[in-house]
Design a protein around this motif. Structure first.
Motif, PDB file in Angstrom:
ATOM      1  N   UNK A 174       0.862  -1.176   0.000  1.00 45.15           N
ATOM      2  CA  UNK A 174       0.000   0.000   0.000  1.00 45.15           C
ATOM      3  C   UNK A 174       0.899   1.227   0.000  1.00 45.15           C
ATOM      4  N   UNK A 175       0.588   2.131  -0.878  1.00 51.12           N
ATOM      5  CA  UNK A 175       1.442   3.311  -1.026  1.00 51.12           C
ATOM      6  C   UNK A 175       1.532   4.053   0.310  1.00 51.12           C
ATOM      7  N   UNK A 176       2.747   4.331   0.724  1.00 53.74           N
ATOM      8  CA  UNK A 176       2.942   5.084   1.956  1.00 53.74           C
ATOM      9  C   UNK A 176       2.967   4.218   3.192  1.00 53.74           C
TER      10      UNK A 176
ATOM     11  N   UNK B 249     -10.734   6.203   1.225  1.00 48.87           N
ATOM     12  CA  UNK B 249      -9.912   5.268   0.444  1.00 48.87           C
ATOM     13  C   UNK B 249      -9.817   5.633  -1.033  1.00 48.87           C
ATOM     14  N   UNK B 250     -10.762   6.409  -1.522  1.00 47.93           N
ATOM     15  CA  UNK B 250     -10.778   6.704  -2.954  1.00 47.93           C
ATOM     16  C   UNK B 250      -9.513   7.472  -3.331  1.00 47.93           C
ATOM     17  N   UNK B 251      -8.873   7.008  -4.410  1.00 48.20           N
ATOM     18  CA  UNK B 251      -7.670   7.689  -4.871  1.00 48.20           C
ATOM     19  C   UNK B 251      -6.393   7.140  -4.270  1.00 48.20           C
ATOM     20  N   UNK B 252      -6.498   6.279  -3.227  1.00 48.12           N
ATOM     21  CA  UNK B 252      -5.300   5.651  -2.659  1.00 48.12           C
ATOM     22  C   UNK B 252      -4.757   4.659  -3.679  1.00 48.12           C
ATOM     23  N   UNK B 253      -3.463   4.292  -3.503  1.00 47.57           N
ATOM     24  CA  UNK B 253      -2.883   3.404  -4.516  1.00 47.57           C
ATOM     25  C   UNK B 253      -2.301   2.135  -3.884  1.00 47.57           C
ATOM     26  N   UNK B 254      -2.458   1.026  -4.606  1.00 45.69           N
ATOM     27  CA  UNK B 254      -2.030  -0.302  -4.133  1.00 45.69           C
ATOM     28  C   UNK B 254      -1.234  -0.955  -5.251  1.00 45.69           C
TER      29      UNK B 254
END
Lengths: 104, 878
Positions: free
Chosen positions: B590-592, B654-659
């Motif tokens: 998960x990004x970050x 959660x919208x816009x988060x990156x995996x």
């Protein structure tokens, strides 16, 4: 099972007569002088104790002589042992040793 | 004269010896006559008669000798026959008692025999392999994947090379093959196995050979071994099948062997039959990777190696591997006996049910013992007469025991009949998918068990009254008349039995109550989707659809075709349908979020087409669903479920988060929506974090098509079948319904609940009968006393109350005892319960209340009869 009691004098006499070759009932009677009412029941008892065994005469030889086949008796080793034990006891009794008197 | 005497005496000689005896004496007589031939006739007559007279003693002696051998046996036989006849007569005189007792016993013995047959075949009997105790399962385990998780091929190879504990160590993997060489493509469940697999199990092929280590090498000729079932179905039991070919869309295999009918893959015992065995090298999987874990490992311990030693050695190897490879950090090995692993939870459940049925049997026994006690007291006078006439205590006890054993044997045979019925129903239904169920049968051992059980119960319940009876004084019983005899002491004993019976019934009621409660809660769990009116179709693409694009094109054509049909509301597809036993995990970054190589984050993973969520009735609670424009050329996108959002981004949007799902360089994909949670693995398991991918971006070979209909599900099936036939008739398909999957996910729990409830219900009825019987009997015994009370002016209500109170006091003691026992023993059902505590007060209260009501009813009816009894008649009876 019949209980194993010490052999009586008549029994010893019958067994001894068989061991000496008198394997037919009538012969035993003649040798021992015991009546049929003693000899045969004793044989039945001794057979139940496995002191004697019996076998039937070969039918052919009986037929040749023109008579019914006979039943012959034989003393087993166990029976022979019992006879010799009884004889030694009876012998001791006859000679009157103190040992024999103490017997129950 | 002498011949006549012999004939006379011969009648005493035992029959078997008679002919010989006569022959012997004739010979003796003949000899005597020949010797006496010279004497006078009178003399001859005298000697022969005297001689023959002696034969009497011989005959009597023989009779005496034979009698002293056989007399005791003969006497015992005659006595037994007499007891038997007497028992049958007395049962015929009291048909009510007899029928109730036999039915009770048949129920108890039938139920226990059935359960024991199942337990025996499934749990107790060793697995059908040579020296099954040496067989173990070896798993790779970690915090995240507890239990016997599959191992990676590289780990498996290292284990094999470095360990000395195993004479064989093999890997197996579930597989399916779609055979295309018949008229219709058929999907065959298969297993990829290492070379030496059959040898390890000690299984010899019926025809041809097994799979050797040479077959299981890279570049070897593709070979398969087929099951007996497939050999019969597909090859008509042709002995020339060896060396023939089997073709799938991708490969052609040579059949090298056929297994015997009795052989089964160990894992097939709890899933589908395996019909084709192929070498692991033929699956096309990377057999050197350390990243994918998909091999189920089994082994045979070397002679003399204990499980403990093997565990120690493998633990050392696992630690060494963890130091060497980052993928293995935190990985342990787990070794469990194959037998306990194969049977697992089912074994525990069956053991529990068998114990429950054991309690039921105990109740049945107590009930019959009680009936016997009452009957014995009724017969006090008869017994007294017999004693007075000279019957010894031993004789009377033997008589009572004979009656008990006769009754229980009849009950036992009826029970065996019930068991045959129960076992055949069990096998036919097998609702809980119990493994090895085809081996369940009522065989000689079970029959012996049932007969022994019957005799033991017979002796058990007849002993108590027999012992008590021997004690009662004959004279006292005769003098004081029928009614008073043996009543006081017997009453206490019967009360104890009733209390015990109620206590046992309470335990069963509470146990069943917990199961029912748990099952109701399980059933009321919202799976998170709408299961009604939806048809599913499983379909697998073959190698002709190699690229994700080809796959998606096929499915879109299929969906477009189906959606246009009448009666179809919407249609979509997914790679893994919830509650259908389809679950795939993926590691992710998960990004970050910091990456811990030993404990990579994981999530359930599936590919779903646009419109899947609305077709399923799942809400997209934030953002949007996929569309057909989320294709390979577009930006990588994902949906996550609420559990995922809550776990990784609590309180954030959660919208816009990156995996990234990639193990090496991150390939970021953006979260575009959040979906409602669904039950994936079972209604009793909380939703785990899940991610959903768009088909063009992930590719999809195995799919479940979901078609929501307006109610015409058969129509939808017909449409689907036709459309697939038009698009590609070589693809195998299988239909189902969402409701079916939901039902199947709870049927094990449902089955155990039903069975347990049935036992509890029987216990309830038996306990009710027991209380009622004892109370009625007591009232009958006290007719005179109650009559006097009424005559002296007691109110009917007072008498009724008094009798009922006494009955209820006994019941209360039993209920309290049962409650305590249930509380103490409840822990054993804990692991079967969902969302219900083992001390759930409502269940306990309900269980006790139901039995209390039954006990009250059972007390009240006889008590009311007591209050209504006519004093004049009661007194006149004496």
């Amino acid at each position: 099972m019949p209980r194993k009691r010490a052999l009586g004098a008549a029994t010893v006499a019958i067994l001894k007569s068989i061991m000496e070759g008198h394997r037919f009932g009538l012969d035993m009677m003649e040798v021992t002088g015991l009546p049929s009412g003693t000899v045969y029941p004793t044989l039945a008892r001794m057979e139940a104790r496995s002191y004697v065994e019996s076998e039937w005469e070969d039918p052919a030889s009986a037929k040749a002589d023109g008579r019914p086949r006979r039943r012959y008796y034989r003393v087993t080793p166990e029976g022979a042992r019992a006879v010799s034990e009884a004889l030694s006891r009876l012998g001791a009794l006859a000679s009157g040793t103190p040992h024999a008197v103490e017997l129950p | 004269m002498s011949r006549w005497l012999l004939k006379l005496w011969a009648r005493w000689v035992p029959l078997v010896q008679r002919d010989r005896w006569v022959e012997e004496w004739q010979a003796e007589l003949a000899a005597l006559e020949s010797r006496d031939s010279k004497r006078s006739p009178l003399q001859r007559f005298w000697t022969t008669t005297r001689f023959s007279w002696g034969a009497r003693a011989h005959a009597f002696e023989l009779a005496r000798l034979s009698a002293s051998e056989s007399l005791p046996v003969m006497m015992m036989m005659t006595t037994m026959m007499r007891d038997l006849r007497f028992a049958v007569r007395s049962f015929r005189r009291t048909p009510g008692f007899t029928v109730v007792a036999i039915a009770t016993l048949a129920l108890g013995i039938g139920a226990s025999t059935t359960m024991f047959s199942v337990l025996d075949a499934v749990v107790l009997r060793p697995l059908p392999y040579s020296a099954p105790d040496e067989l173990v399962m070896v798993g790779s385990t970690s915090q995240r994947f507890p239990g016997l998780a599959p191992a990676s091929p590289a780990d498996f190879n290292d284990w094999r090379e470095q360990s000395a504990s195993f004479s064989h160590l093999i890997a197996t993997e579930g597989w399916t093959l779609d055979l295309t060489d018949a008229d219709r493509p058929t999907r065959i469940s298969s297993a990829a196995v290492s070379g030496g697999f059959f040898e390890m199990l000690g299984a010899v092929p019926m025809l041809g050979r097994g799979i050797t280590p040479e077959d299981d090498t890279e570049g070897a000729e593709p070979v398969v071994v087929i099951s007996h079932g497939l050999w019969e179905r597909r090859y008509g039991s042709d002995p020339g099948v060896v060396e023939s070919r089997i073709t799938t869309a991708d490969q052609t295999f040579t059949v090298v062997g056929v297994m015997p009918e009795t052989f089964e893959h160990p894992e097939a015992m709890w899933s589908d039959d395996v019909d084709i065995y192929m070498p692991t090298s033929q699956t096309g999987s990377d057999m050197t990777t350390r990243n994918g874990r998909f091999l189920q490992v089994m082994g045979r311990l070397s002679p003399g190696t204990s499980l403990f030693q093997a565990r120690q050695e493998m633990s050392a190897i696992a630690s060494a591997l963890a130091e060497q490879y980052p993928q293995n950090i935190g990985r342990e090995t787990l070794i469990e006996p194959l037998q306990s692993e194969t049977i697992g939870d089912v074994g525990r459940a069956l053991t529990l049910l068998t114990s429950a049925v054991g309690l039921l049997l105990l109740i049945a026994c107590v009930n019959v013992a009680n009936l016997f006690m009452a009957r014995a007291s009724d017969r006090a006078r008869e017994i007294a007469v017999r004693t007075a006439l000279g019957a010894g205590r031993a004789r009377i006890r033997a008589q009572m025991l004979t009656e008990g054993v006769v009754l229980s044997l009849v009950g036992g045979f009826a029970g065996i009949g019930l068991a045959y019925l129960g076992v055949s129903v069990f096998r036919a239904v097998n609702p809980a998918g119990i493994p090895r169920v085809e081996a369940v049968s009522v065989d000689a051992r079970i029959l012996a068990f049932a007969v022994l059980l019957s005799v033991a119960t017979g002796i058990a319940f007849a002993t108590a009254p027999a012992l008590r009876l021997g004690r009662s004084g004959a004279l006292a019983a005769l003098r004081s008349g029928v009614r008073a005899g043996g009543a006081i002491g017997g009453q206490r004993f019967r009360n104890t039995l009733v209390a015990v019976e109620l206590g046992l019934a309470v335990e069963l009621m509470i146990g069943a109550g917990l199961f029912v409660n748990s099952f109701l809660r399980l059933q009321s769990v919202d799976p998170g989707f709408d299961a009604e009116d939806a048809v599913t179709m499983a379909i697998t693409l073959n190698s002709r659809y190699e690229s994700a694009e080809q796959q998606v094109v096929f499915f879109e054509q299929l969906l477009d075709g189906v959606s246009a049909q009448r009666g179809v509301v919407s249609a979509a597809y997914t790679s893994a349908l919830p509650l259908a036993g389809e679950s795939y995990l993926t590691g992710l970054n998960i990004e970050g979020r910091e990456v811990d190589p030993a404990n990579r984050d994981i999530a359930e993973y599936s590919t779903t087409s646009p419109g899947f969520f609305s077709t399923m009735g799942m809400d997209v609670v934030g953002g949007r669903d996929f569309t057909r424009t989320d294709d390979a050329s577009a930006e990588g996108v994902l949906l996550v479920n609420e559990a995922f959002a809550l776990r990784y981004w609590p309180g954030e949007d959660p919208l816009g988060k990156r995996i990234s799902l990639s193990r090496r360089e991150p390939v970021w994909q953006t979260v575009i929506g959040v979906v409602e949670d669904v039950s994936r693995r079972g209604l009793d398991e909380p939703a785990a974090p899940e991610i959903y991918r768009s088909p063009p971006q992930s590719g999809i070979e195995n799919a479940q098509i979901v078609v929501r209909t307006d109610g015409d599900m058969a129509g939808a099936v017909a449409h689907l079948r036709r459309i697939v036939g038009e698009l590609d008739p070589t693809l195998p398909i299988e239909f189902g319904t969402l409701e079916g999957y939901v039902a199947r996910s709870v049927n094990q729990s449902q089955f155990y609940t039903q069975l347990f409830s049935a036992f509890a219900l029987m216990a309830l009825v038996l306990a009710g009968v027991g209380v009622y019987g004892t109370m009625s009997y007591t009232v009958g015994q006290r007719t005179r006393e109650l009559g006097i009370r009424l005559a002296l002016g007691a109110e009917a209500a007072q008498v009724t109350g008094m009798v009922a109170r006494q009955g209820l006091a006994v019941a209360a003691v039993g209920l309290a005892g049962g409650l305590i026992a249930a509380t103490a023993g409840a822990r054993i059902v804990e692991s079967f319960l969902f969302d219900v505590g083992v001390r759930d007060p409502v269940t306990y209260l309900a269980g006790v209340l139901v039995l209390a009501l039954v006990a009250m009813a059972a007390c009240w009816i006889p008590a009311r009869r007591a209050g209504r009894s006519d004093p004049v008649r009661a007194l006149r009876m004496e």
